[in-house]
Design a protein around this motif. Structure first.
Motif, PDB file in Angstrom:
ATOM      1  N   ALA A   1      29.956  44.564  25.547  1.00  0.00           N
ATOM      2  CA  ALA A   1      29.468  45.165  24.314  1.00  0.00           C
ATOM      3  C   ALA A   1      30.595  45.529  23.362  1.00  0.00           C
ATOM      4  O   ALA A   1      30.368  46.193  22.353  1.00  0.00           O
ATOM      5  N   ARG A   2      31.822  45.098  23.645  1.00  0.00           N
ATOM      6  CA  ARG A   2      32.935  45.413  22.745  1.00  0.00           C
ATOM      7  C   ARG A   2      33.933  44.254  22.734  1.00  0.00           C
ATOM      8  O   ARG A   2      33.947  43.410  23.629  1.00  0.00           O
ATOM      9  N   GLY A   3      34.754  44.217  21.706  1.00  0.00           N
ATOM     10  CA  GLY A   3      35.785  43.193  21.595  1.00  0.00           C
ATOM     11  C   GLY A   3      35.231  41.836  21.214  1.00  0.00           C
ATOM     12  O   GLY A   3      34.274  41.722  20.473  1.00  0.00           O
ATOM     13  N   GLU A   4      35.851  40.809  21.739  1.00  0.00           N
ATOM     14  CA  GLU A   4      35.443  39.428  21.493  1.00  0.00           C
ATOM     15  C   GLU A   4      35.000  38.822  22.812  1.00  0.00           C
ATOM     16  O   GLU A   4      35.632  39.034  23.836  1.00  0.00           O
ATOM     17  N   GLN A   5      33.932  38.060  22.786  1.00  0.00           N
ATOM     18  CA  GLN A   5      33.387  37.444  23.996  1.00  0.00           C
ATOM     19  C   GLN A   5      33.245  35.935  23.795  1.00  0.00           C
ATOM     20  O   GLN A   5      33.039  35.472  22.682  1.00  0.00           O
ATOM     21  N   ALA A   6      33.328  35.204  24.896  1.00  0.00           N
ATOM     22  CA  ALA A   6      33.192  33.749  24.833  1.00  0.00           C
ATOM     23  C   ALA A   6      31.751  33.363  24.564  1.00  0.00           C
ATOM     24  O   ALA A   6      30.820  33.955  25.112  1.00  0.00           O
ATOM     25  N   GLY A   7      31.583  32.373  23.730  1.00  0.00           N
ATOM     26  CA  GLY A   7      30.252  31.860  23.450  1.00  0.00           C
ATOM     27  C   GLY A   7      30.359  30.525  22.744  1.00  0.00           C
ATOM     28  O   GLY A   7      31.353  30.224  22.083  1.00  0.00           O
ATOM     29  N   LEU A   8      29.361  29.696  22.919  1.00  0.00           N
ATOM     30  CA  LEU A   8      29.339  28.378  22.303  1.00  0.00           C
ATOM     31  C   LEU A   8      27.927  28.113  21.825  1.00  0.00           C
ATOM     32  O   LEU A   8      26.964  28.322  22.566  1.00  0.00           O
ATOM     33  N   SER A   9      27.797  27.686  20.589  1.00  0.00           N
ATOM     34  CA  SER A   9      26.496  27.302  20.054  1.00  0.00           C
ATOM     35  C   SER A   9      26.606  25.920  19.448  1.00  0.00           C
ATOM     36  O   SER A   9      27.643  25.550  18.884  1.00  0.00           O
ATOM     37  N   VAL A  10      25.532  25.152  19.551  1.00  0.00           N
ATOM     38  CA  VAL A  10      25.478  23.801  18.999  1.00  0.00           C
ATOM     39  C   VAL A  10      24.320  23.749  18.011  1.00  0.00           C
ATOM     40  O   VAL A  10      23.225  24.229  18.299  1.00  0.00           O
TER      41      VAL A  10
ATOM     42  N   HIS B   1      19.184  23.190  12.806  1.00  0.00           N
ATOM     43  CA  HIS B   1      18.485  23.641  14.004  1.00  0.00           C
ATOM     44  C   HIS B   1      19.494  24.056  15.074  1.00  0.00           C
ATOM     45  O   HIS B   1      20.452  23.323  15.346  1.00  0.00           O
ATOM     46  N   HIS B   2      19.266  25.205  15.656  1.00  0.00           N
ATOM     47  CA  HIS B   2      20.073  25.682  16.781  1.00  0.00           C
ATOM     48  C   HIS B   2      19.551  24.988  18.036  1.00  0.00           C
ATOM     49  O   HIS B   2      18.401  25.159  18.409  1.00  0.00           O
ATOM     50  N   THR B   3      20.398  24.191  18.690  1.00  0.00           N
ATOM     51  CA  THR B   3      19.929  23.382  19.812  1.00  0.00           C
ATOM     52  C   THR B   3      20.395  23.871  21.174  1.00  0.00           C
ATOM     53  O   THR B   3      19.795  23.539  22.191  1.00  0.00           O
ATOM     54  N   TYR B   4      21.490  24.648  21.220  1.00  0.00           N
ATOM     55  CA  TYR B   4      22.032  25.032  22.525  1.00  0.00           C
ATOM     56  C   TYR B   4      22.981  26.207  22.355  1.00  0.00           C
ATOM     57  O   TYR B   4      23.711  26.283  21.375  1.00  0.00           O
ATOM     58  N   SER B   5      23.001  27.097  23.317  1.00  0.00           N
ATOM     59  CA  SER B   5      24.001  28.165  23.383  1.00  0.00           C
ATOM     60  C   SER B   5      24.410  28.382  24.824  1.00  0.00           C
ATOM     61  O   SER B   5      23.592  28.220  25.734  1.00  0.00           O
ATOM     62  N   ALA B   6      25.668  28.713  25.026  1.00  0.00           N
ATOM     63  CA  ALA B   6      26.184  29.042  26.353  1.00  0.00           C
ATOM     64  C   ALA B   6      27.072  30.268  26.214  1.00  0.00           C
ATOM     65  O   ALA B   6      27.772  30.437  25.218  1.00  0.00           O
ATOM     66  N   TYR B   7      27.024  31.118  27.219  1.00  0.00           N
ATOM     67  CA  TYR B   7      27.801  32.354  27.231  1.00  0.00           C
ATOM     68  C   TYR B   7      28.463  32.512  28.594  1.00  0.00           C
ATOM     69  O   TYR B   7      28.016  31.937  29.578  1.00  0.00           O
ATOM     70  N   GLY B   8      29.512  33.339  28.643  1.00  0.00           N
ATOM     71  CA  GLY B   8      30.140  33.670  29.921  1.00  0.00           C
ATOM     72  C   GLY B   8      30.518  32.444  30.726  1.00  0.00           C
ATOM     73  O   GLY B   8      31.258  31.578  30.257  1.00  0.00           O
ATOM     74  N   ASP B   9      29.990  32.351  31.944  1.00  0.00           N
ATOM     75  CA  ASP B   9      30.328  31.246  32.837  1.00  0.00           C
ATOM     76  C   ASP B   9      29.929  29.890  32.269  1.00  0.00           C
ATOM     77  O   ASP B   9      30.470  28.871  32.671  1.00  0.00           O
ATOM     78  N   GLY B  10      29.005  29.854  31.361  1.00  0.00           N
ATOM     79  CA  GLY B  10      28.579  28.596  30.760  1.00  0.00           C
ATOM     80  C   GLY B  10      29.635  27.953  29.885  1.00  0.00           C
ATOM     81  O   GLY B  10      29.508  26.800  29.495  1.00  0.00           O
ATOM     82  N   THR B  11      30.683  28.693  29.558  1.00  0.00           N
ATOM     83  CA  THR B  11      31.756  28.159  28.721  1.00  0.00           C
ATOM     84  C   THR B  11      32.996  27.809  29.546  1.00  0.00           C
ATOM     85  O   THR B  11      34.039  27.500  28.983  1.00  0.00           O
ATOM     86  N   ASP B  12      32.897  27.825  30.863  1.00  0.00           N
ATOM     87  CA  ASP B  12      34.048  27.620  31.745  1.00  0.00           C
ATOM     88  C   ASP B  12      34.882  26.390  31.421  1.00  0.00           C
ATOM     89  O   ASP B  12      36.105  26.440  31.416  1.00  0.00           O
ATOM     90  N   LEU B  13      34.247  25.268  31.197  1.00  0.00           N
ATOM     91  CA  LEU B  13      35.003  24.029  30.999  1.00  0.00           C
ATOM     92  C   LEU B  13      35.794  24.006  29.705  1.00  0.00           C
ATOM     93  O   LEU B  13      36.681  23.174  29.538  1.00  0.00           O
ATOM     94  N   LEU B  14      35.519  24.934  28.795  1.00  0.00           N
ATOM     95  CA  LEU B  14      36.272  25.013  27.548  1.00  0.00           C
ATOM     96  C   LEU B  14      37.580  25.774  27.716  1.00  0.00           C
ATOM     97  O   LEU B  14      38.473  25.657  26.883  1.00  0.00           O
TER      98      LEU B  14
END
Length: 91
Positions: free
Chosen positions: A29-38, A47-60
């Motif tokens: 709930a603070r700072g900057e967090q990893a996230g990916l949206s397509v 159109h928002h087609t996909y989002s990944a957070y936390g462990d879902g961004t591992d390969l990046l």
């Protein structure tokens, strides 16, 4: 993703600040967090087609690829147990 309430309401992995705190994940709930949206644009529509957070961004993140190794990455509460320094050994 920013968690700066002066810019936008706190939200991470589709949970608002209250839900994050209730779940005991106050660090999300603070700072900057990893996230990916397509998004995809078709004519004048986006159109928002996909989002990944936390462990879902591992390969990046290069260091997070350790999850692909045989011992993987530590589970919550095991932080550092898998890491062995070249100059530190157990008796």
């Amino acid at each position: 993703m920013t968690q700066d309430e002066e810019i936008t309401p706190v939200e991470y992995d589709y949970r608002d600040k209250g839900a994050l705190l209730q779940d005991g994940e106050m660090w999300l709930a603070r700072g900057e967090q990893a996230g990916l949206s397509v998004f995809v644009r078709r004519a004048d529509s986006v159109h928002h087609t996909y989002s990944a957070y936390g462990d879902g961004t591992d390969l990046l993140l290069g260091t997070d690829n350790l999850a692909l190794t045989p011992q993987g990455r530590p589970l919550p509460g095991e932080k550092g147990k898998w890491l062995r320094h070249h100059d530190r050994y157990e008796p």
